[in-house]
Scaffold this motif. Sequence first.
Motif, PDB file in Angstrom:
ATOM      1  N   VAL A 114      68.847  67.074  27.589  1.00  0.00           N
ATOM      2  CA  VAL A 114      68.609  65.991  26.629  1.00  0.00           C
ATOM      3  C   VAL A 114      67.265  65.322  26.915  1.00  0.00           C
ATOM      4  CG1 VAL A 114      69.398  63.701  25.917  1.00  0.00           C
ATOM      5  CG2 VAL A 114      71.037  65.573  26.123  1.00  0.00           C
ATOM      6  N   ALA A 115      66.986  65.050  28.196  1.00  0.00           N
ATOM      7  CA  ALA A 115      65.719  64.411  28.566  1.00  0.00           C
ATOM      8  C   ALA A 115      64.534  65.329  28.287  1.00  0.00           C
ATOM      9  CB  ALA A 115      65.754  64.016  30.047  1.00  0.00           C
ATOM     10  N   THR A 116      64.708  66.622  28.547  1.00  0.00           N
ATOM     11  CA  THR A 116      63.635  67.580  28.278  1.00  0.00           C
ATOM     12  C   THR A 116      63.318  67.629  26.787  1.00  0.00           C
ATOM     13  OG1 THR A 116      64.317  68.926  30.173  1.00  0.00           O
ATOM     14  CG2 THR A 116      62.896  69.971  28.538  1.00  0.00           C
ATOM     15  N   ALA A 117      64.375  67.639  25.957  1.00  0.00           N
ATOM     16  CA  ALA A 117      64.174  67.663  24.506  1.00  0.00           C
ATOM     17  C   ALA A 117      63.446  66.419  24.023  1.00  0.00           C
ATOM     18  CB  ALA A 117      65.528  67.785  23.801  1.00  0.00           C
ATOM     19  N   ALA A 118      63.837  65.265  24.554  1.00  0.00           N
ATOM     20  CA  ALA A 118      63.180  64.015  24.170  1.00  0.00           C
ATOM     21  C   ALA A 118      61.720  64.007  24.621  1.00  0.00           C
ATOM     22  CB  ALA A 118      63.927  62.829  24.765  1.00  0.00           C
ATOM     23  N   ALA A 131      70.850  68.407  22.868  1.00  0.00           N
ATOM     24  CA  ALA A 131      69.401  68.466  23.017  1.00  0.00           C
ATOM     25  C   ALA A 131      68.711  68.429  21.660  1.00  0.00           C
ATOM     26  CB  ALA A 131      69.009  69.730  23.778  1.00  0.00           C
ATOM     27  N   SER A 132      69.278  69.120  20.673  1.00  0.00           N
ATOM     28  CA  SER A 132      68.671  69.131  19.339  1.00  0.00           C
ATOM     29  C   SER A 132      68.692  67.740  18.721  1.00  0.00           C
ATOM     30  CB  SER A 132      69.415  70.119  18.433  1.00  0.00           C
ATOM     31  OG  SER A 132      69.394  71.422  18.965  1.00  0.00           O
ATOM     32  N   THR A 133      69.786  66.993  18.926  1.00  0.00           N
ATOM     33  CA  THR A 133      69.870  65.625  18.402  1.00  0.00           C
ATOM     34  C   THR A 133      68.864  64.731  19.101  1.00  0.00           C
ATOM     35  OG1 THR A 133      72.228  65.913  17.919  1.00  0.00           O
ATOM     36  CG2 THR A 133      71.403  63.659  18.025  1.00  0.00           C
ATOM     37  N   SER A 134      68.712  64.890  20.408  1.00  0.00           N
ATOM     38  CA  SER A 134      67.731  64.115  21.154  1.00  0.00           C
ATOM     39  C   SER A 134      66.327  64.375  20.615  1.00  0.00           C
ATOM     40  CB  SER A 134      67.809  64.479  22.640  1.00  0.00           C
ATOM     41  OG  SER A 134      66.823  63.803  23.388  1.00  0.00           O
ATOM     42  N   PHE A 135      66.028  65.633  20.351  1.00  0.00           N
ATOM     43  CA  PHE A 135      64.735  66.013  19.781  1.00  0.00           C
ATOM     44  C   PHE A 135      64.541  65.392  18.396  1.00  0.00           C
ATOM     45  CE2 PHE A 135      62.005  68.949  17.404  1.00  0.00           C
ATOM     46  CZ  PHE A 135      60.937  69.114  18.273  1.00  0.00           C
ATOM     47  N   ALA A 175      51.629  50.318  21.962  1.00  0.00           N
ATOM     48  CA  ALA A 175      51.357  51.736  22.196  1.00  0.00           C
ATOM     49  C   ALA A 175      52.183  52.279  23.360  1.00  0.00           C
ATOM     50  CB  ALA A 175      49.870  51.951  22.461  1.00  0.00           C
ATOM     51  N   ILE A 176      52.494  51.435  24.346  1.00  0.00           N
ATOM     52  CA  ILE A 176      53.329  51.857  25.476  1.00  0.00           C
ATOM     53  C   ILE A 176      54.810  51.813  25.112  1.00  0.00           C
ATOM     54  CG2 ILE A 176      54.075  51.246  27.813  1.00  0.00           C
ATOM     55  CD1 ILE A 176      51.231  50.245  28.331  1.00  0.00           C
ATOM     56  N   LEU A 177      55.236  50.700  24.498  1.00  0.00           N
ATOM     57  CA  LEU A 177      56.665  50.522  24.231  1.00  0.00           C
ATOM     58  C   LEU A 177      57.180  51.487  23.169  1.00  0.00           C
ATOM     59  CD1 LEU A 177      59.208  48.940  24.881  1.00  0.00           C
ATOM     60  CD2 LEU A 177      58.564  47.270  23.129  1.00  0.00           C
ATOM     61  N   ARG A 178      56.352  51.838  22.204  1.00  0.00           N
ATOM     62  CA  ARG A 178      56.831  52.688  21.116  1.00  0.00           C
ATOM     63  C   ARG A 178      57.348  54.040  21.615  1.00  0.00           C
ATOM     64  NH1 ARG A 178      53.596  54.159  15.489  1.00  0.00           N
ATOM     65  NH2 ARG A 178      55.477  54.633  14.278  1.00  0.00           N
ATOM     66  N   PRO A 179      56.585  54.822  22.405  1.00  0.00           N
ATOM     67  CA  PRO A 179      57.138  56.082  22.919  1.00  0.00           C
ATOM     68  C   PRO A 179      58.276  55.870  23.921  1.00  0.00           C
ATOM     69  CG  PRO A 179      54.948  55.695  23.815  1.00  0.00           C
ATOM     70  CD  PRO A 179      55.157  54.685  22.739  1.00  0.00           C
ATOM     71  N   VAL A 180      58.217  54.774  24.691  1.00  0.00           N
ATOM     72  CA  VAL A 180      59.315  54.494  25.624  1.00  0.00           C
ATOM     73  C   VAL A 180      60.608  54.241  24.859  1.00  0.00           C
ATOM     74  CG1 VAL A 180      60.192  52.821  27.301  1.00  0.00           C
ATOM     75  CG2 VAL A 180      57.835  53.622  27.467  1.00  0.00           C
ATOM     76  N   ALA A 181      60.531  53.463  23.788  1.00  0.00           N
ATOM     77  CA  ALA A 181      61.713  53.187  22.974  1.00  0.00           C
ATOM     78  C   ALA A 181      62.245  54.463  22.329  1.00  0.00           C
ATOM     79  CB  ALA A 181      61.374  52.153  21.901  1.00  0.00           C
ATOM     80  N   VAL A 191      64.083  56.431  25.081  1.00  0.00           N
ATOM     81  CA  VAL A 191      65.367  55.843  25.466  1.00  0.00           C
ATOM     82  C   VAL A 191      66.423  56.056  24.386  1.00  0.00           C
ATOM     83  CG1 VAL A 191      66.563  53.676  25.969  1.00  0.00           C
ATOM     84  CG2 VAL A 191      64.339  54.139  27.009  1.00  0.00           C
ATOM     85  N   THR A 192      66.077  55.807  23.121  1.00  0.00           N
ATOM     86  CA  THR A 192      67.061  55.992  22.049  1.00  0.00           C
ATOM     87  C   THR A 192      67.461  57.457  21.927  1.00  0.00           C
ATOM     88  OG1 THR A 192      65.228  56.109  20.452  1.00  0.00           O
ATOM     89  CG2 THR A 192      66.323  53.992  20.711  1.00  0.00           C
TER      90      THR A 192
END
Length: 413
Positions: free
Chosen positions: A50-54, A83-87, A111-117, A120-121
């Motif tokens: 899941v983390a790899t897909a994200a 994983a597909s849903t995470s992606f 710019a930092i928070l947007r990819p972090v959010a 996480v989601t």
Amino acid sequence: MMDYVNAFVSMLNGMSPYLLLGFFIAGLLHAFVPSAIYSRYLAGTGLRSVATAAAFGVPLPLCSCGVLPTAVALRRSGASRAASTSFLIATPQTGVDSIAATFSMMGLPFAILRPVAALVTALLGGMAVGHWERKGALGEVGDEGNYEFSELPKGFWNKVLETFKYGFFDMMQSIGRWLLIGLVVATLITVLLPDDFFSTYARWPLLNMFIIVAVAVPMYVCATGSIPIAAALMLKGMSPGCALVLLMAGPAANLASMFVVNNAFGRKATIVYLLSIIGGAIGFGVLVDYWPGLREVFVNAMPHHVMHHGMHVSWLNTLCSIALIGMIVAALGAKYWKSYTIKRNKTTAMREFKIKGMMCAHCKANVEKGIAALPGVENVTVDLAKGTALVESSIPDQIIIDCIEDLGYQYVP
């Protein structure tokens, strides 16, 4: 009239250098990173897959419609539903182009928070789907057959050419129109709305967030096109948390994507997909607005040229703006000229299929490749502007219709 011109040019000049850099990086990812690598590590249902897909999805510059065929392809290549849903959740919310543009228009914290959010989601949504998937509670949905990714161009210089073609032409065709629409809408907001418009409702930011979600989720707005709109709304008093909700929820989903996800992944996975996007957007929005001192950090980090939306003059910015507009005009002109020539050169042997859900170059390429792979198809041309496919073949219509729907799009009789 000059107020509109000044506001438009100021936003365009602020974004254009970062957009061009983002488009170039997008081209590099497309030309040099094999697509099949995305499915190689995504077969499991646990945190690692899941983390790899994200992590794969966050830098990719795919919109909420362009990501759909890619996610379906991952699923059919052996990636788990988790994983597909995470992606699916991570990818459309951000990308290298939108991260760069977010920094230019809204500052480093956004710019930092947007990819972090987005990360996480995607993790939360993917892990929830993985929990049900391990229990077998999601049921079997759709065809899990093999999907063959397109190969990378051979040779270094061919890859370099593909980098520029994809980054500065194909990507321009995909999101150029939406980027221009976003800039025009932001210009109208900047000039027409009073400066204290949202300050009237500042006491209820949470209510504003739910309203934004209700409006933004069903609509189509790309990750880059949403940036000038969010920046313009902040100038009118919208809280940074509400702006973040727009940046997250708007690009992550639309009605077309919901139907495709439901068909390809199932009803429960679709519910998790939507709840993750909505819950993540509101959760991070609340964090920004209600954490002591954080709201002021985001407001104060807005770049000077946005906070004081007058003319922003720089030879580099001006050259980048001219280049960006020229590329968008050339790409969109080629797109609609091809639509005209397709219609003019249509032969009686070609059958036309109307397709709903195609919104970008990724969709077009996916449909063309899928139909062309059918035995008996001699020629296929997809007209993205009109949402049609012209097919020259000897096979029954139903086989082509089934192929279109298997790819995640809707055939319109």
